[in-house]
Write an enzyme that holds these catalytic residues in place. Sequence first.
Site, PDB file in Angstrom:
ATOM      1  N   GLY A  13       0.774  -1.248   0.000  1.00 10.01           N
ATOM      2  CA  GLY A  13       0.000   0.000   0.000  1.00 10.01           C
ATOM      3  C   GLY A  13       0.799   1.288   0.000  1.00 10.01           C
ATOM      4  CG  ASP A  67      -6.050  -4.444  -8.299  1.00  8.00           C
ATOM      5  OD1 ASP A  67      -6.763  -4.665  -7.292  1.00  8.00           O
ATOM      6  OD2 ASP A  67      -6.352  -3.614  -9.168  1.00  8.00           O
ATOM      7  CB  VAL A  68      -5.922  -6.479  -2.666  1.00 11.17           C
ATOM      8  CG1 VAL A  68      -4.493  -6.407  -2.155  1.00 11.17           C
ATOM      9  CG2 VAL A  68      -6.656  -5.150  -2.506  1.00 11.17           C
ATOM     10  CB  ALA A  98     -14.935   4.000  -0.293  1.00 11.53           C
ATOM     11  CE1 TYR A 158     -12.441   7.193   6.694  1.00  9.35           C
ATOM     12  CE2 TYR A 158     -13.474   5.564   8.115  1.00  9.35           C
ATOM     13  CZ  TYR A 158     -12.404   5.979   7.361  1.00  9.35           C
ATOM     14  OH  TYR A 158     -11.289   5.173   7.264  1.00  9.35           O
ATOM     15  CE  LYS A 165      -9.873   2.048   7.179  1.00 10.45           C
ATOM     16  NZ  LYS A 165      -8.764   1.310   6.550  1.00 10.45           N
ATOM     17  CB  ILE A 194      -1.912  11.051   8.437  1.00 13.91           C
ATOM     18  CG1 ILE A 194      -1.659  10.591   9.876  1.00 13.91           C
ATOM     19  CG2 ILE A 194      -0.610  11.485   7.785  1.00 13.91           C
ATOM     20  CD1 ILE A 194      -0.710   9.396   9.979  1.00 13.91           C
ATOM     21  NE  ARG A 195      -3.738  18.892   5.674  1.00 17.18           N
ATOM     22  CZ  ARG A 195      -3.386  19.292   6.892  1.00 17.18           C
ATOM     23  NH1 ARG A 195      -2.257  18.898   7.420  1.00 17.18           N
ATOM     24  NH2 ARG A 195      -4.161  20.117   7.565  1.00 17.18           N
ATOM     25  CB  THR A 196      -2.323   9.951   2.972  1.00 17.95           C
ATOM     26  OG1 THR A 196      -3.688   9.561   3.185  1.00 17.95           O
ATOM     27  CG2 THR A 196      -1.537   9.781   4.249  1.00 17.95           C
TER      28      THR A 196
HETATM   29  O1  0WD Z   1      -5.873   9.854   7.858  1.00 16.69           O
HETATM   30  C1  0WD Z   1      -5.464   8.885   7.251  1.00 16.69           C
HETATM   31  N1  0WD Z   1      -4.764   9.023   6.146  1.00 16.69           N
HETATM   32  C2  0WD Z   1      -5.752   7.520   7.790  1.00 16.69           C
HETATM   33  C3  0WD Z   1      -5.595   6.411   6.996  1.00 16.69           C
HETATM   34  C4  0WD Z   1      -6.254   7.408   9.175  1.00 16.69           C
HETATM   35  C5  0WD Z   1      -6.482   6.062   9.613  1.00 16.69           C
HETATM   36  C6  0WD Z   1      -6.317   4.994   8.783  1.00 16.69           C
HETATM   37  N2  0WD Z   1      -5.883   5.177   7.491  1.00 16.69           N
HETATM   38  C7  0WD Z   1      -5.733   3.984   6.658  1.00 16.69           C
HETATM   39  C8  0WD Z   1      -6.427   3.989   5.318  1.00 16.69           C
HETATM   40  O2  0WD Z   1      -7.808   3.769   5.449  1.00 16.69           O
HETATM   41  C9  0WD Z   1      -5.704   2.839   4.634  1.00 16.69           C
HETATM   42  O3  0WD Z   1      -6.232   1.614   5.092  1.00 16.69           O
HETATM   43  O4  0WD Z   1      -4.375   3.802   6.331  1.00 16.69           O
HETATM   44  C10 0WD Z   1      -4.278   3.000   5.160  1.00 16.69           C
HETATM   45  C11 0WD Z   1      -3.300   3.643   4.204  1.00 16.69           C
HETATM   46  O5  0WD Z   1      -3.860   4.841   3.737  1.00 16.69           O
HETATM   47  P1  0WD Z   1      -3.046   6.212   3.473  1.00 16.69           P
HETATM   48  O6  0WD Z   1      -1.623   6.017   3.742  1.00 16.69           O
HETATM   49  O7  0WD Z   1      -3.801   7.279   4.155  1.00 16.69           O
HETATM   50  O8  0WD Z   1      -3.325   6.488   1.931  1.00 16.69           O
HETATM   51  P2  0WD Z   1      -2.565   6.201   0.556  1.00 16.69           P
HETATM   52  O9  0WD Z   1      -1.183   6.715   0.579  1.00 16.69           O
HETATM   53  O10 0WD Z   1      -3.463   6.757  -0.513  1.00 16.69           O
HETATM   54  O11 0WD Z   1      -2.528   4.609   0.470  1.00 16.69           O
HETATM   55  C12 0WD Z   1      -3.669   3.809   0.268  1.00 16.69           C
HETATM   56  C13 0WD Z   1      -3.362   2.879  -0.863  1.00 16.69           C
HETATM   57  C14 0WD Z   1      -3.760   3.271  -2.293  1.00 16.69           C
HETATM   58  O12 0WD Z   1      -3.446   4.438  -2.693  1.00 16.69           O
HETATM   59  P3  0WD Z   1      -4.453   5.274  -3.691  1.00 16.69           P
HETATM   60  O13 0WD Z   1      -4.566   6.557  -2.958  1.00 16.69           O
HETATM   61  O14 0WD Z   1      -3.674   5.294  -4.932  1.00 16.69           O
HETATM   62  O15 0WD Z   1      -5.796   4.605  -3.795  1.00 16.69           O
HETATM   63  O16 0WD Z   1      -4.100   1.681  -0.889  1.00 16.69           O
HETATM   64  C15 0WD Z   1      -3.711   1.035  -2.092  1.00 16.69           C
HETATM   65  C16 0WD Z   1      -3.167   2.068  -3.021  1.00 16.69           C
HETATM   66  O17 0WD Z   1      -1.791   2.010  -3.079  1.00 16.69           O
HETATM   67  N3  0WD Z   1      -4.812   0.407  -2.784  1.00 16.69           N
HETATM   68  C17 0WD Z   1      -4.694  -0.812  -3.332  1.00 16.69           C
HETATM   69  N4  0WD Z   1      -3.643  -1.669  -3.355  1.00 16.69           N
HETATM   70  C18 0WD Z   1      -3.827  -2.823  -4.019  1.00 16.69           C
HETATM   71  N5  0WD Z   1      -4.981  -3.142  -4.640  1.00 16.69           N
HETATM   72  C19 0WD Z   1      -5.919  -1.072  -3.954  1.00 16.69           C
HETATM   73  C20 0WD Z   1      -6.047  -2.296  -4.639  1.00 16.69           C
HETATM   74  N6  0WD Z   1      -7.167  -2.641  -5.273  1.00 16.69           N
HETATM   75  N7  0WD Z   1      -6.751   0.000  -3.755  1.00 16.69           N
HETATM   76  C21 0WD Z   1      -6.066   0.896  -3.039  1.00 16.69           C
END
Ligand code: 0WD
Length: 258
Positions: A13, A67-68, A98, A158, A165, A194-196
Amino acid sequence: MNILQGKNILIMGVANKRSIAWGIAQSLHAAGARLLFTYQGERLKKNVEELVASLQADDEPILISCDVTSDEDIEQAFRQIKERVGVLHGIAHCIAFAPTEELEGRFSATSRSGFAIAHDISAYSLVAVMRAAEGLMAEGGSVVTLTYLGGERVMPNYNVMGIAKAALESCVRYLAADMGKSSIRVNAISAGPIRTLAAKGIRNFNEMTKHVADKAALGRMIDQSEVGDTALFLFSHLSRGITGEVIHVDAGYSIMGN
Ligand code: 0WD
Protein backbone atom coordinates in the site's frame (compact mmCIF):
# COMPACT_ATOMS: atom_id res chain seq x y z
CA MET A 1 18.44 -1.10 17.70
CA ASN A 2 18.22 -3.85 15.05
CA ILE A 3 15.29 -5.68 16.62
CA LEU A 4 13.95 -6.79 13.24
CA GLN A 5 17.26 -8.13 11.91
CA GLY A 6 16.67 -11.30 9.88
CA LYS A 7 12.94 -10.61 9.45
CA ASN A 8 11.30 -10.46 6.01
CA ILE A 9 8.36 -8.08 6.09
CA LEU A 10 5.97 -7.26 3.27
CA ILE A 11 4.61 -3.72 2.98
CA MET A 12 1.39 -3.42 0.96
CA GLY A 13 0.00 0.00 0.00
CA VAL A 14 2.79 2.49 -0.63
CA ALA A 15 1.39 5.06 -3.07
CA ASN A 16 3.75 7.99 -2.42
CA LYS A 17 6.02 9.47 0.25
CA ARG A 18 3.04 10.60 2.32
CA SER A 19 1.58 7.08 2.54
CA ILE A 20 1.34 5.67 6.05
CA ALA A 21 2.82 2.49 4.53
CA TRP A 22 5.95 4.51 3.75
CA GLY A 23 6.18 5.70 7.38
CA ILE A 24 6.01 2.05 8.44
CA ALA A 25 8.65 1.06 5.86
CA GLN A 26 11.07 3.68 7.21
CA SER A 27 10.65 2.52 10.84
CA LEU A 28 11.07 -1.16 9.93
CA HIS A 29 14.08 -0.47 7.69
CA ALA A 30 15.78 1.43 10.52
CA ALA A 31 15.22 -1.62 12.77
CA GLY A 32 17.04 -3.91 10.32
CA ALA A 33 14.11 -5.66 8.59
CA ARG A 34 14.39 -6.88 5.02
CA LEU A 35 11.46 -5.25 3.24
CA LEU A 36 9.37 -6.41 0.30
CA PHE A 37 6.77 -4.19 -1.34
CA THR A 38 3.60 -4.72 -3.33
CA TYR A 39 2.04 -1.85 -5.23
CA GLN A 40 -1.26 -1.47 -7.04
CA GLY A 41 -0.27 -1.84 -10.70
CA GLU A 42 1.77 0.15 -13.21
CA ARG A 43 0.24 3.49 -12.11
CA LEU A 44 2.30 3.45 -8.91
CA LYS A 45 5.34 1.42 -9.99
CA LYS A 46 7.72 4.31 -10.68
CA ASN A 47 6.82 6.12 -7.44
CA VAL A 48 7.44 3.05 -5.36
CA GLU A 49 10.68 2.18 -7.18
CA GLU A 50 12.09 5.66 -6.51
CA LEU A 51 11.08 5.63 -2.86
CA VAL A 52 12.45 2.15 -2.23
CA ALA A 53 15.77 3.08 -3.90
CA SER A 54 16.08 5.96 -1.41
CA LEU A 55 16.23 3.44 1.47
CA GLN A 56 19.64 2.26 0.22
CA ALA A 57 19.08 -1.21 1.65
CA ASP A 58 21.87 -3.82 1.46
CA ASP A 59 19.58 -6.39 -0.17
CA GLU A 60 18.20 -6.01 -3.66
CA PRO A 61 14.75 -4.41 -3.44
CA ILE A 62 11.77 -6.71 -4.03
CA LEU A 63 8.80 -4.96 -5.63
CA ILE A 64 5.79 -6.87 -6.89
CA SER A 65 2.60 -5.64 -8.53
CA CYS A 66 -0.56 -6.78 -6.71
CA ASP A 67 -4.09 -5.49 -7.10
CA VAL A 68 -5.96 -6.98 -4.14
CA THR A 69 -9.27 -7.12 -6.03
CA SER A 70 -7.80 -10.07 -8.00
CA ASP A 71 -7.26 -13.49 -6.36
CA GLU A 72 -4.91 -14.35 -9.23
CA ASP A 73 -2.81 -11.26 -8.55
CA ILE A 74 -2.58 -12.14 -4.85
CA GLU A 75 -1.58 -15.74 -5.63
CA GLN A 76 1.12 -14.74 -8.13
CA ALA A 77 2.47 -12.12 -5.71
CA PHE A 78 2.91 -14.67 -2.93
CA ARG A 79 4.37 -17.21 -5.37
CA GLN A 80 7.02 -14.63 -6.28
CA ILE A 81 7.62 -13.79 -2.61
CA LYS A 82 8.12 -17.50 -1.85
CA GLU A 83 10.65 -17.79 -4.68
CA ARG A 84 12.56 -14.70 -3.55
CA VAL A 85 12.67 -15.08 0.25
CA GLY A 86 11.07 -18.42 1.18
CA VAL A 87 9.82 -17.27 4.59
CA LEU A 88 7.79 -14.24 5.54
CA HIS A 89 7.68 -12.87 9.11
CA GLY A 90 5.29 -9.99 8.74
CA ILE A 91 2.79 -8.10 6.57
CA ALA A 92 1.76 -4.44 6.83
CA HIS A 93 -1.64 -4.18 5.12
CA CYS A 94 -2.16 -0.46 4.38
CA ILE A 95 -4.88 -0.63 1.75
CA ALA A 96 -8.33 0.92 1.57
CA PHE A 97 -10.61 2.32 -1.09
CA ALA A 98 -14.18 3.58 -1.55
CA PRO A 99 -15.51 5.50 -4.56
CA THR A 100 -15.20 9.26 -3.86
CA GLU A 101 -18.94 9.88 -4.34
CA GLU A 102 -19.62 7.57 -1.36
CA LEU A 103 -17.50 9.74 0.96
CA GLU A 104 -19.91 12.65 1.24
CA GLY A 105 -23.59 13.31 1.76
CA ARG A 106 -26.08 11.00 3.45
CA PHE A 107 -24.88 7.53 4.47
CA SER A 108 -28.26 6.09 3.51
CA ALA A 109 -27.48 7.04 -0.10
CA THR A 110 -24.64 4.47 -0.21
CA SER A 111 -24.95 2.43 -3.41
CA ARG A 112 -24.88 -1.37 -3.46
CA SER A 113 -21.74 -1.33 -5.62
CA GLY A 114 -20.01 1.33 -3.49
CA PHE A 115 -20.68 -0.76 -0.39
CA ALA A 116 -19.31 -3.90 -2.08
CA ILE A 117 -16.16 -2.20 -3.44
CA ALA A 118 -15.31 -0.57 -0.09
CA HIS A 119 -15.63 -3.88 1.74
CA ASP A 120 -13.83 -5.91 -0.92
CA ILE A 121 -10.73 -3.69 -1.05
CA SER A 122 -10.64 -2.41 2.53
CA ALA A 123 -11.64 -5.50 4.56
CA TYR A 124 -11.83 -8.73 2.52
CA SER A 125 -8.38 -8.09 1.06
CA LEU A 126 -6.85 -8.76 4.48
CA VAL A 127 -8.53 -12.18 4.61
CA ALA A 128 -7.44 -13.08 1.06
CA VAL A 129 -3.88 -11.91 1.67
CA MET A 130 -3.53 -13.82 4.94
CA ARG A 131 -4.85 -17.01 3.36
CA ALA A 132 -2.22 -16.72 0.64
CA ALA A 133 0.53 -15.80 3.12
CA GLU A 134 -0.12 -18.36 5.87
CA GLY A 135 2.08 -21.06 4.29
CA LEU A 136 4.98 -18.63 3.98
CA MET A 137 4.73 -17.57 7.62
CA ALA A 138 6.02 -20.96 8.73
CA GLU A 139 8.10 -19.47 11.56
CA GLY A 140 5.10 -17.51 12.91
CA GLY A 141 4.78 -13.79 12.44
CA SER A 142 2.87 -10.58 12.81
CA VAL A 143 0.31 -8.89 10.58
CA VAL A 144 -0.65 -5.24 11.03
CA THR A 145 -3.51 -3.45 9.29
CA LEU A 146 -4.65 0.18 9.47
CA THR A 147 -8.04 1.32 10.64
CA TYR A 148 -9.71 4.56 11.71
CA LEU A 149 -12.03 5.73 14.50
CA GLY A 150 -14.81 6.05 11.90
CA GLY A 151 -15.17 2.25 12.27
CA GLU A 152 -16.25 2.71 15.91
CA ARG A 153 -18.04 6.06 15.80
CA VAL A 154 -19.93 8.11 13.25
CA MET A 155 -17.53 10.54 11.58
CA PRO A 156 -18.81 13.11 9.07
CA ASN A 157 -18.40 12.00 5.41
CA TYR A 158 -16.54 8.81 6.30
CA ASN A 159 -19.78 6.93 5.59
CA VAL A 160 -19.33 3.49 4.01
CA MET A 161 -15.61 3.48 4.80
CA GLY A 162 -16.57 3.46 8.50
CA ILE A 163 -18.62 0.32 7.97
CA ALA A 164 -15.72 -1.26 6.04
CA LYS A 165 -13.31 -0.39 8.89
CA ALA A 166 -15.69 -1.99 11.42
CA ALA A 167 -15.64 -5.12 9.24
CA LEU A 168 -11.84 -4.93 9.02
CA GLU A 169 -11.50 -4.71 12.81
CA SER A 170 -13.75 -7.74 13.19
CA CYS A 171 -11.68 -9.58 10.55
CA VAL A 172 -8.61 -8.83 12.71
CA ARG A 173 -10.21 -10.65 15.66
CA TYR A 174 -11.42 -13.64 13.63
CA LEU A 175 -8.08 -13.95 11.81
CA ALA A 176 -6.19 -13.67 15.11
CA ALA A 177 -8.24 -16.55 16.52
CA ASP A 178 -7.87 -18.55 13.30
CA MET A 179 -4.11 -18.13 12.92
CA GLY A 180 -3.03 -17.99 16.57
CA LYS A 181 -2.17 -21.71 16.65
CA SER A 182 0.34 -21.05 13.85
CA SER A 183 1.90 -18.31 16.03
CA ILE A 184 0.69 -15.64 13.62
CA ARG A 185 -0.51 -12.51 15.39
CA VAL A 186 -2.94 -10.04 13.80
CA ASN A 187 -3.49 -6.49 15.05
CA ALA A 188 -4.75 -3.14 13.81
CA ILE A 189 -3.48 0.37 14.38
CA SER A 190 -6.25 2.94 14.51
CA ALA A 191 -4.42 6.02 13.26
CA GLY A 192 -5.48 9.62 13.75
CA PRO A 193 -6.06 11.62 10.55
CA ILE A 194 -2.95 12.20 8.40
CA ARG A 195 -2.89 14.10 5.10
CA THR A 196 -2.33 11.40 2.45
CA LEU A 197 -3.68 10.64 -1.02
CA ALA A 198 -6.49 8.52 0.46
CA ALA A 199 -7.42 11.28 2.93
CA LYS A 200 -7.88 13.73 0.04
CA GLY A 201 -10.98 11.78 -0.99
CA ILE A 202 -12.74 12.67 2.27
CA ARG A 203 -14.72 15.92 2.16
CA ASN A 204 -13.80 18.59 4.75
CA PHE A 205 -10.72 16.59 5.78
CA ASN A 206 -8.78 19.78 6.60
CA GLU A 207 -11.49 21.04 8.97
CA MET A 208 -11.52 17.66 10.66
CA THR A 209 -7.77 17.74 11.28
CA LYS A 210 -8.08 21.15 12.92
CA HIS A 211 -10.79 19.83 15.22
CA VAL A 212 -8.68 16.78 16.07
CA ALA A 213 -5.60 18.85 16.87
CA ASP A 214 -7.70 21.07 19.18
CA LYS A 215 -9.37 18.21 21.03
CA ALA A 216 -6.71 15.48 21.24
CA ALA A 217 -5.20 14.84 24.69
CA LEU A 218 -1.76 15.72 23.32
CA GLY A 219 -3.16 18.82 21.59
CA ARG A 220 -1.82 17.91 18.16
CA MET A 221 -2.17 15.58 15.20
CA ILE A 222 0.05 12.56 14.61
CA ASP A 223 2.35 11.77 11.70
CA GLN A 224 3.38 8.71 9.70
CA SER A 225 6.48 8.08 11.83
CA GLU A 226 4.37 7.58 14.96
CA VAL A 227 2.30 4.91 13.22
CA GLY A 228 5.55 3.46 11.84
CA ASP A 229 7.08 3.10 15.29
CA THR A 230 3.96 1.44 16.73
CA ALA A 231 4.01 -0.96 13.79
CA LEU A 232 7.67 -1.66 14.58
CA PHE A 233 6.61 -2.64 18.12
CA LEU A 234 3.85 -4.88 16.74
CA PHE A 235 6.29 -6.60 14.36
CA SER A 236 8.86 -7.16 17.09
CA HIS A 237 9.04 -9.81 19.82
CA LEU A 238 8.27 -7.02 22.33
CA SER A 239 4.56 -7.39 21.44
CA ARG A 240 4.59 -11.22 21.42
CA GLY A 241 1.63 -11.42 23.84
CA ILE A 242 -0.66 -9.14 21.82
CA THR A 243 -3.08 -10.33 19.12
CA GLY A 244 -6.55 -9.38 17.91
CA GLU A 245 -6.15 -5.84 19.24
CA VAL A 246 -6.89 -2.38 17.87
CA ILE A 247 -4.29 0.09 19.15
CA HIS A 248 -5.09 3.79 18.84
CA VAL A 249 -2.23 6.00 17.65
CA ASP A 250 -4.19 9.24 17.65
CA ALA A 251 -2.55 11.57 20.22
CA GLY A 252 -5.35 10.58 22.60
CA TYR A 253 -8.23 11.96 20.53
CA SER A 254 -10.44 8.89 21.00
CA ILE A 255 -10.35 8.98 24.83
CA MET A 256 -11.87 12.47 25.04
CA GLY A 257 -15.57 12.88 25.90
CA ASN A 258 -16.04 16.06 23.93
O1 0WD B 1 -5.87 9.85 7.86
C1 0WD B 1 -5.46 8.89 7.25
N1 0WD B 1 -4.76 9.02 6.15
C2 0WD B 1 -5.75 7.52 7.79
C3 0WD B 1 -5.59 6.41 7.00
C4 0WD B 1 -6.25 7.41 9.17
C5 0WD B 1 -6.48 6.06 9.61
C6 0WD B 1 -6.32 4.99 8.78
N2 0WD B 1 -5.88 5.18 7.49
C7 0WD B 1 -5.73 3.98 6.66
C8 0WD B 1 -6.43 3.99 5.32
O2 0WD B 1 -7.81 3.77 5.45
C9 0WD B 1 -5.70 2.84 4.63
O3 0WD B 1 -6.23 1.61 5.09
O4 0WD B 1 -4.38 3.80 6.33
C10 0WD B 1 -4.28 3.00 5.16
C11 0WD B 1 -3.30 3.64 4.20
O5 0WD B 1 -3.86 4.84 3.74
P1 0WD B 1 -3.05 6.21 3.47
O6 0WD B 1 -1.62 6.02 3.74
O7 0WD B 1 -3.80 7.28 4.15
O8 0WD B 1 -3.32 6.49 1.93
P2 0WD B 1 -2.56 6.20 0.56
O9 0WD B 1 -1.18 6.71 0.58
O10 0WD B 1 -3.46 6.76 -0.51
O11 0WD B 1 -2.53 4.61 0.47
C12 0WD B 1 -3.67 3.81 0.27
C13 0WD B 1 -3.36 2.88 -0.86
C14 0WD B 1 -3.76 3.27 -2.29
O12 0WD B 1 -3.45 4.44 -2.69
P3 0WD B 1 -4.45 5.27 -3.69
O13 0WD B 1 -4.57 6.56 -2.96
O14 0WD B 1 -3.67 5.29 -4.93
O15 0WD B 1 -5.80 4.61 -3.79
O16 0WD B 1 -4.10 1.68 -0.89
C15 0WD B 1 -3.71 1.03 -2.09
C16 0WD B 1 -3.17 2.07 -3.02
O17 0WD B 1 -1.79 2.01 -3.08
N3 0WD B 1 -4.81 0.41 -2.78
C17 0WD B 1 -4.69 -0.81 -3.33
N4 0WD B 1 -3.64 -1.67 -3.35
C18 0WD B 1 -3.83 -2.82 -4.02
N5 0WD B 1 -4.98 -3.14 -4.64
C19 0WD B 1 -5.92 -1.07 -3.95
C20 0WD B 1 -6.05 -2.30 -4.64
N6 0WD B 1 -7.17 -2.64 -5.27
N7 0WD B 1 -6.75 0.00 -3.76
C21 0WD B 1 -6.07 0.90 -3.04
